[in-house]
Design an enzyme around this catalytic site. Structure first.
Site, PDB file in Angstrom:
ATOM      1  N   TRP A  76      89.468   8.209  66.740  1.00  0.00           N
ATOM      2  CA  TRP A  76      89.995   9.208  65.803  1.00  0.00           C
ATOM      3  C   TRP A  76      88.892   9.756  64.899  1.00  0.00           C
ATOM      4  O   TRP A  76      88.801  10.951  64.641  1.00  0.00           O
ATOM      5  CB  TRP A  76      91.127   8.600  64.956  1.00  0.00           C
ATOM      6  CG  TRP A  76      91.761   9.627  64.069  1.00  0.00           C
ATOM      7  CD1 TRP A  76      92.671  10.583  64.433  1.00  0.00           C
ATOM      8  CD2 TRP A  76      91.507   9.821  62.664  1.00  0.00           C
ATOM      9  NE1 TRP A  76      93.001  11.360  63.348  1.00  0.00           N
ATOM     10  CE2 TRP A  76      92.300  10.916  62.253  1.00  0.00           C
ATOM     11  CE3 TRP A  76      90.689   9.184  61.736  1.00  0.00           C
ATOM     12  CZ2 TRP A  76      92.300  11.383  60.935  1.00  0.00           C
ATOM     13  CZ3 TRP A  76      90.683   9.646  60.432  1.00  0.00           C
ATOM     14  CH2 TRP A  76      91.481  10.731  60.032  1.00  0.00           C
ATOM     15  N   GLY A  93      76.200  -0.914  69.945  1.00  0.00           N
ATOM     16  CA  GLY A  93      76.200  -2.338  69.597  1.00  0.00           C
ATOM     17  C   GLY A  93      76.397  -2.568  68.117  1.00  0.00           C
ATOM     18  O   GLY A  93      77.364  -2.101  67.532  1.00  0.00           O
ATOM     19  N   ASN A 123      78.935  -6.379  64.755  1.00  0.00           N
ATOM     20  CA  ASN A 123      80.348  -6.617  65.055  1.00  0.00           C
ATOM     21  C   ASN A 123      80.673  -6.550  66.545  1.00  0.00           C
ATOM     22  O   ASN A 123      81.701  -7.056  66.969  1.00  0.00           O
ATOM     23  CB  ASN A 123      81.235  -5.625  64.291  1.00  0.00           C
ATOM     24  CG  ASN A 123      81.207  -5.894  62.799  1.00  0.00           C
ATOM     25  OD1 ASN A 123      80.941  -7.018  62.362  1.00  0.00           O
ATOM     26  ND2 ASN A 123      81.459  -4.865  62.005  1.00  0.00           N
ATOM     27  N   GLU A 151      72.767  -7.520  69.434  1.00  0.00           N
ATOM     28  CA  GLU A 151      72.444  -8.569  68.450  1.00  0.00           C
ATOM     29  C   GLU A 151      73.041  -9.908  68.895  1.00  0.00           C
ATOM     30  O   GLU A 151      74.183 -10.185  68.640  1.00  0.00           O
ATOM     31  CB  GLU A 151      72.971  -8.157  67.078  1.00  0.00           C
ATOM     32  CG  GLU A 151      72.287  -6.880  66.586  1.00  0.00           C
ATOM     33  CD  GLU A 151      72.627  -6.496  65.153  1.00  0.00           C
ATOM     34  OE1 GLU A 151      73.115  -7.341  64.387  1.00  0.00           O
ATOM     35  OE2 GLU A 151      72.404  -5.345  64.792  1.00  0.00           O
TER      36      GLU A 151
END
Ligand SMILES: *[C@@H]1O[C@H](CO)[C@@H](O)[C@H](O)[C@H]1NC(C)=O
Ligand SMILES: *[C@@H]1O[C@H](CO)[C@@H](O)[C@H](O)[C@H]1NC(C)=O
Ligand SMILES: *[C@@H]1O[C@H](CO)[C@@H](O)[C@H](O)[C@H]1NC(C)=O
Ligand SMILES: *[C@@H]1O[C@H](CO)[C@@H](O)[C@H](O)[C@H]1NC(C)=O
Ligand SMILES: *[C@@H]1O[C@H](CO)[C@@H](O)[C@H](O)[C@H]1NC(C)=O
Ligand SMILES: *[C@@H]1O[C@H](CO)[C@@H](O)[C@H](O)[C@H]1NC(C)=O
Length: 428
Positions: A82, A114, A117, A157
């Protein structure tokens, strides 16, 4: 008469050598200012709300759209359809972001895939399977073409960390970068990566010469070196080691050691982009009267009012508080970073002075430029001084060095011409 002439020429030779040295030490080249933009800042309240149009596209050379995600089948995903797209009344952020190139046609926009999170596991799965890597390479080209980006940034990460799959992430990442880079050449897309900073982490995750070969530039995340997880106060991203840093690991936790290690490990200086944080870490002191470096803490400090994450406070949030609350500011002249405290809250952060020194280190080490995490954390509204005070600092520090280099090479040229003229005229 001849003595005078000789003196002039001798002076010319000396100056020319001097100038040549200075010029070769830092060739006149445009340094990169690589700016990550956390798109979710558009959801923040009040002065923290940052829209795409709040970006100043003249203060960065590269803008990184953070983040796209990855599926374990090698597909790229939108993390917030969105916000990213226009369909169904969405915000259309990707399009608006790429439209910033209309304001600054030299600007490069990059899709960053990436981030913290997104985790490590899905990357490890794709990296370990040549067919899935192929899907990813194909989809990334399609994505960059569809939206008009100029390159891709890999923010895994981290390889061989935060996953227990047991694959050879380090080698797989090199293959992945190679395949991406080779596929990008016909499109002239750039390939970059955000990488961990300290020696111990780098050794686990990266084949430095291997990835350096295929990455156009390497964004070193030289921050989060100390934080509330340590149980005592410490610097997020000190420039230099401190008196308390005695163990081998502690001695790695500063920007200078990080840059030196990446160079030593075999990355070309011109590809290295030094990351600087526009956010600080906050701590809750055990005893408000014990507020030095290494002071005991009970845990993270309160969240920033707009970013809402305990233990973290952005530059704009901190500077706004400092306008109305009597924070004590301290400059640590050993480690060359500031800290500040009030009551039981203690904050390690970066200010104009520390960002200037880090930019000067990048220049001294002839790195490719400076990376910023992240621009919506800067004082983009000019609440506490000029708009984008920290980004402006990087711009000015680099511009000053570039002007100096230009003058040096002009002087150099001037004396070379005098020398050539007299050498020919008198055949010395
Ligand atoms: C990968 O998985 C996602 C989510 O399930 C799906 O939308 C996408 O089409 C899949 N891609 C491929 C190449 O199979
Ligand atoms: C990706 O794969 C699809 C299906 O095989 C193909 O049609 C498309 O041309 C490929 N795209 C690129 C950019 O290679
Ligand atoms: C290719 O990309 C580089 C770096 O982004 C840029 O400087 C150059 O102008 C591009 N070349 C073409 C032909 O687009
Ligand atoms: C806090 O530190 C001060 C200064 O060292 C000390 O005088 C005081 O007793 C401490 N308070 C507590 C509750 O430990
Ligand atoms: C600091 O403590 C004083 C005294 O308790 C209080 O009035 C003030 O609001 C506190 N300031 C902050 C920013 O916590
Ligand atoms: C600094 O900003 C100015 C104008 O905003 C721009 O023209 C210049 O190229 C920037 N300098 C650097 C080193 O990026």
């Amino acid at each position: 008469m001849f003595a005078k002439l000789f003196l002039l020429i001798a002076l010319g030779v000396v100056l020319q050598q001097h100038a040549a040295e200075a010029a070769s030490a830092s060739p006149v080249e445009k340094k990169k200012i690589v700016c990550y933009y956390g798109t979710w800042a558009t959801y923040r309240q009040g002065n923290g709300k940052h829209n795409t149009e709040d970006i100043d596209p003249r203060l960065c050379t590269h803008l990184m759209y953070s983040f796209f995600g990855i599926h374990p089948n090698g597909s790229i995903r939108l993390t917030d359809p969105w916000l990213d797209e226009e369909e169904d009344g969405g915000l259309g952020n990707i399009k608006r972001f790429n439209n910033l190139k209309l304001i600054n046609p030299k600007l490069k926009t990059i899709a960053a895939v990436g981030g913290w999170n997104e985790g490590s596991e899905k990357f490890a799965i794709v990296a370990n399977d040549p067919q899935l890597r192929k899907t990813f390479v194909n989809e990334s080209i399609a994505l960059l073409l569809k939206y008009g980006f100029d390159g891709l940034d890999m923010d895994w990460e981290y390889p061989k960390k935060r996953n227990e799959l047991g694959y050879d992430d380090k080698a797989n990442f090199v293959s992945w970068c190679k395949e991406l880079k080779e596929a990008f050449i016909p499109y002239n897309f750039s390939l970059s990566a955000a990488v961990s900073a300290t020696e111990d982490s780098v050794k686990i995750s990266y084949d430095v010469p291997g990835v350096s070969k295929y990455l156009d530039f390497i964004n070193i995340m030289a921050y989060d070196l100390n934080g509330p997880w340590d149980g005592v106060t410490g610097f997020n991203a000190a420039l230099l080691p401190g008196q308390n840093d005695v163990t081998a690991v502690q001695k790695q936790l500063n920007v200078e050691a990080i840059v030196n290690y990446w160079l030593e490990a075999g990355a070309p200086a011109s590809k290295l982009i030094l990351g600087v944080p526009f956010y600080g870490h906050s701590f809750t002191l055990t005893n408000a009267s014990v507020h030095g470096l290494g002071a005991p803490i009970t845990g993270p400090g309160p969240a920033g009012p707009y970013s809402g994450e305990g233990g973290t406070i952005n530059y704009i949030e901190l500077c706004e508080k400092q306008l109305t609350e009597p924070w004590t500011a301290v400059w640590d002249d050993v480690q060359k970073v500031p800290y500040t405290y009030i009551n039981q809250t203690w904050v390690s952060y970066d200010n104009i002075q520390s960002i200037t020194l880090k930019t000067e280190l990048a220049l001294k080490k002839q790195l490719g430029g400076i990376m910023v995490w992240s621009i919506e954390s800067d004082d983009f509204r000019g609440l506490c001084g000029p708009k984008y005070a920290l980004l402006q600092t990087i711009n000015k520090t680099l511009a000053k060095a570039q002007t100096k280099q230009t003058i040096i090479s002009m002087v150099n040229n001037y004396f070379k011409q005098i020398n050539d003229f007299f050498s020919e005229a008198f055949s010395f």
